[in-house]
Design a protein around this motif. Structure first.
Motif, PDB file in Angstrom:
ATOM      1  N   SER A  27       0.826  -1.202   0.000  1.00 26.53           N
ATOM      2  CA  SER A  27       0.000   0.000   0.000  1.00 26.53           C
ATOM      3  C   SER A  27       0.869   1.264   0.000  1.00 26.53           C
ATOM      4  O   SER A  27       0.620   2.199  -0.765  1.00 26.53           O
ATOM      5  CB  SER A  27      -0.910  -0.022   1.235  1.00 26.53           C
ATOM      6  OG  SER A  27      -1.592   1.183   1.358  1.00 26.53           O
ATOM      7  N   ILE A  28       1.882   1.284   0.851  1.00 25.41           N
ATOM      8  CA  ILE A  28       2.789   2.435   0.938  1.00 25.41           C
ATOM      9  C   ILE A  28       3.470   2.679  -0.394  1.00 25.41           C
ATOM     10  O   ILE A  28       3.511   3.809  -0.900  1.00 25.41           O
ATOM     11  CB  ILE A  28       3.845   2.222   2.045  1.00 25.41           C
ATOM     12  CG1 ILE A  28       3.195   2.301   3.426  1.00 25.41           C
ATOM     13  CG2 ILE A  28       4.987   3.227   1.925  1.00 25.41           C
ATOM     14  CD1 ILE A  28       4.100   1.867   4.565  1.00 25.41           C
ATOM     15  N   GLU A  29       4.011   1.618  -0.999  1.00 20.76           N
ATOM     16  CA  GLU A  29       4.748   1.767  -2.257  1.00 20.76           C
ATOM     17  C   GLU A  29       3.829   2.240  -3.374  1.00 20.76           C
ATOM     18  O   GLU A  29       4.186   3.135  -4.147  1.00 20.76           O
ATOM     19  CB  GLU A  29       5.430   0.449  -2.635  1.00 20.76           C
ATOM     20  CG  GLU A  29       6.495   0.579  -3.712  1.00 20.76           C
ATOM     21  CD  GLU A  29       5.960   0.641  -5.127  1.00 20.76           C
ATOM     22  OE1 GLU A  29       6.633   1.230  -5.991  1.00 20.76           O
ATOM     23  OE2 GLU A  29       4.848   0.111  -5.387  1.00 20.76           O
ATOM     24  N   GLU A  30       2.644   1.661  -3.472  1.00 21.73           N
ATOM     25  CA  GLU A  30       1.708   2.049  -4.535  1.00 21.73           C
ATOM     26  C   GLU A  30       1.260   3.501  -4.391  1.00 21.73           C
ATOM     27  O   GLU A  30       1.189   4.234  -5.369  1.00 21.73           O
ATOM     28  CB  GLU A  30       0.496   1.110  -4.541  1.00 21.73           C
ATOM     29  CG  GLU A  30       0.821  -0.262  -5.071  1.00 21.73           C
ATOM     30  CD  GLU A  30      -0.323  -1.261  -4.911  1.00 21.73           C
ATOM     31  OE1 GLU A  30      -1.390  -0.885  -4.375  1.00 21.73           O
ATOM     32  OE2 GLU A  30      -0.140  -2.419  -5.312  1.00 21.73           O
ATOM     33  N   GLU A  31       0.971   3.917  -3.164  1.00 17.46           N
ATOM     34  CA  GLU A  31       0.557   5.300  -2.933  1.00 17.46           C
ATOM     35  C   GLU A  31       1.698   6.266  -3.262  1.00 17.46           C
ATOM     36  O   GLU A  31       1.482   7.304  -3.895  1.00 17.46           O
ATOM     37  CB  GLU A  31       0.104   5.494  -1.487  1.00 17.46           C
ATOM     38  CG  GLU A  31      -1.203   4.801  -1.173  1.00 17.46           C
ATOM     39  CD  GLU A  31      -1.545   4.821   0.313  1.00 17.46           C
ATOM     40  OE1 GLU A  31      -0.851   5.502   1.099  1.00 17.46           O
ATOM     41  OE2 GLU A  31      -2.512   4.138   0.693  1.00 17.46           O
ATOM     42  N   ALA A  32       2.911   5.942  -2.836  1.00 15.89           N
ATOM     43  CA  ALA A  32       4.065   6.804  -3.109  1.00 15.89           C
ATOM     44  C   ALA A  32       4.347   6.864  -4.610  1.00 15.89           C
ATOM     45  O   ALA A  32       4.662   7.932  -5.149  1.00 15.89           O
ATOM     46  CB  ALA A  32       5.293   6.289  -2.359  1.00 15.89           C
ATOM     47  N   TYR A  33       4.198   5.743  -5.295  1.00 13.03           N
ATOM     48  CA  TYR A  33       4.405   5.708  -6.744  1.00 13.03           C
ATOM     49  C   TYR A  33       3.373   6.592  -7.444  1.00 13.03           C
ATOM     50  O   TYR A  33       3.711   7.337  -8.371  1.00 13.03           O
ATOM     51  CB  TYR A  33       4.310   4.264  -7.259  1.00 13.03           C
ATOM     52  CG  TYR A  33       4.579   4.125  -8.735  1.00 13.03           C
ATOM     53  CD1 TYR A  33       5.883   4.063  -9.202  1.00 13.03           C
ATOM     54  CD2 TYR A  33       3.541   4.061  -9.648  1.00 13.03           C
ATOM     55  CE1 TYR A  33       6.150   3.936 -10.556  1.00 13.03           C
ATOM     56  CE2 TYR A  33       3.791   3.943 -11.007  1.00 13.03           C
ATOM     57  CZ  TYR A  33       5.098   3.876 -11.451  1.00 13.03           C
ATOM     58  OH  TYR A  33       5.361   3.762 -12.797  1.00 13.03           O
TER      59      TYR A  33
ATOM     60  N   ILE B 205       7.554   7.506   0.461  1.00 11.84           N
ATOM     61  CA  ILE B 205       7.661   6.187   1.095  1.00 11.84           C
ATOM     62  C   ILE B 205       8.046   6.356   2.562  1.00 11.84           C
ATOM     63  O   ILE B 205       7.428   5.771   3.456  1.00 11.84           O
ATOM     64  CB  ILE B 205       8.668   5.290   0.359  1.00 11.84           C
ATOM     65  CG1 ILE B 205       8.066   4.836  -0.968  1.00 11.84           C
ATOM     66  CG2 ILE B 205       9.068   4.085   1.215  1.00 11.84           C
ATOM     67  CD1 ILE B 205       9.012   4.069  -1.854  1.00 11.84           C
ATOM     68  N   SER B 206       9.054   7.181   2.823  1.00 13.94           N
ATOM     69  CA  SER B 206       9.506   7.397   4.201  1.00 13.94           C
ATOM     70  C   SER B 206       8.401   8.000   5.050  1.00 13.94           C
ATOM     71  O   SER B 206       8.151   7.559   6.177  1.00 13.94           O
ATOM     72  CB  SER B 206      10.728   8.317   4.215  1.00 13.94           C
ATOM     73  OG  SER B 206      11.793   7.728   3.535  1.00 13.94           O
ATOM     74  N   LYS B 207       7.731   9.025   4.523  1.00 17.01           N
ATOM     75  CA  LYS B 207       6.669   9.702   5.253  1.00 17.01           C
ATOM     76  C   LYS B 207       5.525   8.737   5.574  1.00 17.01           C
ATOM     77  O   LYS B 207       5.054   8.666   6.717  1.00 17.01           O
ATOM     78  CB  LYS B 207       6.145  10.876   4.427  1.00 17.01           C
ATOM     79  CG  LYS B 207       5.043  11.676   5.089  1.00 17.01           C
ATOM     80  CD  LYS B 207       4.599  12.831   4.224  1.00 17.01           C
ATOM     81  CE  LYS B 207       3.418  12.385   3.405  1.00 17.01           C
ATOM     82  NZ  LYS B 207       2.824  13.452   2.604  1.00 17.01           N
ATOM     83  N   ARG B 208       5.106   7.971   4.580  1.00 13.57           N
ATOM     84  CA  ARG B 208       3.980   7.050   4.771  1.00 13.57           C
ATOM     85  C   ARG B 208       4.347   5.897   5.714  1.00 13.57           C
ATOM     86  O   ARG B 208       3.513   5.445   6.501  1.00 13.57           O
ATOM     87  CB  ARG B 208       3.488   6.529   3.435  1.00 13.57           C
ATOM     88  CG  ARG B 208       2.825   7.622   2.620  1.00 13.57           C
ATOM     89  CD  ARG B 208       2.533   7.185   1.188  1.00 13.57           C
ATOM     90  NE  ARG B 208       2.094   8.286   0.382  1.00 13.57           N
ATOM     91  CZ  ARG B 208       0.851   8.752   0.353  1.00 13.57           C
ATOM     92  NH1 ARG B 208      -0.083   8.181   1.076  1.00 13.57           N
ATOM     93  NH2 ARG B 208       0.533   9.777  -0.414  1.00 13.57           N
TER      94      ARG B 208
ATOM     95  N   VAL C  92       3.559   3.396  11.103  1.00  7.58           N
ATOM     96  CA  VAL C  92       4.021   2.794  12.362  1.00  7.58           C
ATOM     97  C   VAL C  92       3.612   3.637  13.561  1.00  7.58           C
ATOM     98  O   VAL C  92       3.288   3.096  14.614  1.00  7.58           O
ATOM     99  CB  VAL C  92       5.545   2.514  12.362  1.00  7.58           C
ATOM    100  CG1 VAL C  92       5.897   1.455  11.327  1.00  7.58           C
ATOM    101  CG2 VAL C  92       6.362   3.757  12.158  1.00  7.58           C
ATOM    102  N   LYS C  93       3.583   4.964  13.392  1.00  7.06           N
ATOM    103  CA  LYS C  93       3.134   5.826  14.490  1.00  7.06           C
ATOM    104  C   LYS C  93       1.662   5.578  14.790  1.00  7.06           C
ATOM    105  O   LYS C  93       1.265   5.468  15.961  1.00  7.06           O
ATOM    106  CB  LYS C  93       3.333   7.302  14.142  1.00  7.06           C
ATOM    107  CG  LYS C  93       4.743   7.787  14.324  1.00  7.06           C
ATOM    108  CD  LYS C  93       4.820   9.280  14.007  1.00  7.06           C
ATOM    109  CE  LYS C  93       6.179   9.849  14.285  1.00  7.06           C
ATOM    110  NZ  LYS C  93       6.233  11.306  13.988  1.00  7.06           N
TER     111      LYS C  93
END
Length: 173
Positions: free
Chosen positions: A105-111, A135-138, A143-144
């Motif tokens: 999900s993170i990778e697809e959204e960042a892409y 990617i880093s932000k998401r 995790v937060k």
């Protein structure tokens, strides 16, 4: 001790004119390994990505990343989310399946965000920077949020235990 000098002679030959416009690879020679063939295929792919600028120089476009690169990013994300790291020491780890789902999900959204930032006159470095930062932000947001949710759940369970405790135990605390 006497030092001796050794001379190494090398010969550089120009590429064959027949293969300059071709995208096919030469057949493997008996002394060429499959690893060498694979390297040759990778080099050929890189050559096909290179563009010639009007001034005669070459430009290498790095966006969009290949599927192999995106898979490597995904693998690293899963590893970061599911194993011991600086991040997990503070926010905890995810199990492998959950980490895989979240990482995709993170990778697809960042892409998607980075793809929307594409500019015709850009060689892709700024877009790659957007992709990396997203990617880093998401990942950090994820995790937060999970850590906060787990803390809230524990606090709720603790409050429920306090409500169930007899009056004598409450007055002692």
């Amino acid at each position: 001790m006497a030092e001796t000098a050794e001379t190494i002679n090398t010969t550089v030959s120009p590429p064959h004119s027949k293969s300059e416009g071709s995208t096919t690879l030469p057949a493997t020679t008996p002394d060429q390994t499959s690893d060498e063939t694979s390297k040759a295929a990778d080099l050929k792919k890189e050559e096909s990505v290179a563009e010639t600028k009007p001034g005669g120089g070459n430009s290498l476009r790095i966006w969009p990343p290949t599927q192999k690169t995106r898979d490597a990013v995904l693998k690293r994300l899963i590893e970061t989310l599911s194993t011991e790291s600086i991040l997990s020491k503070r926010y905890g780890t995810l199990n492998s399946d959950e980490a895989s789902t979240v990482a995709k999900s993170i990778e697809e959204e960042a892409y998607g965000v980075a793809s929307n930032a594409v500019s015709d006159d850009d060689d892709g470095i700024k877009i790659l920077e957007v992709y990396s930062k997203e990617i880093s932000k998401r990942m950090l947001e994820t995790v937060k949020d999970r850590s906060a949710a787990a803390a809230n759940k524990e606090a709720g369970e603790e409050a429920a235990k306090d409500d169930e405790a007899p009056e004598s135990e409450k007055s002692e605390a």
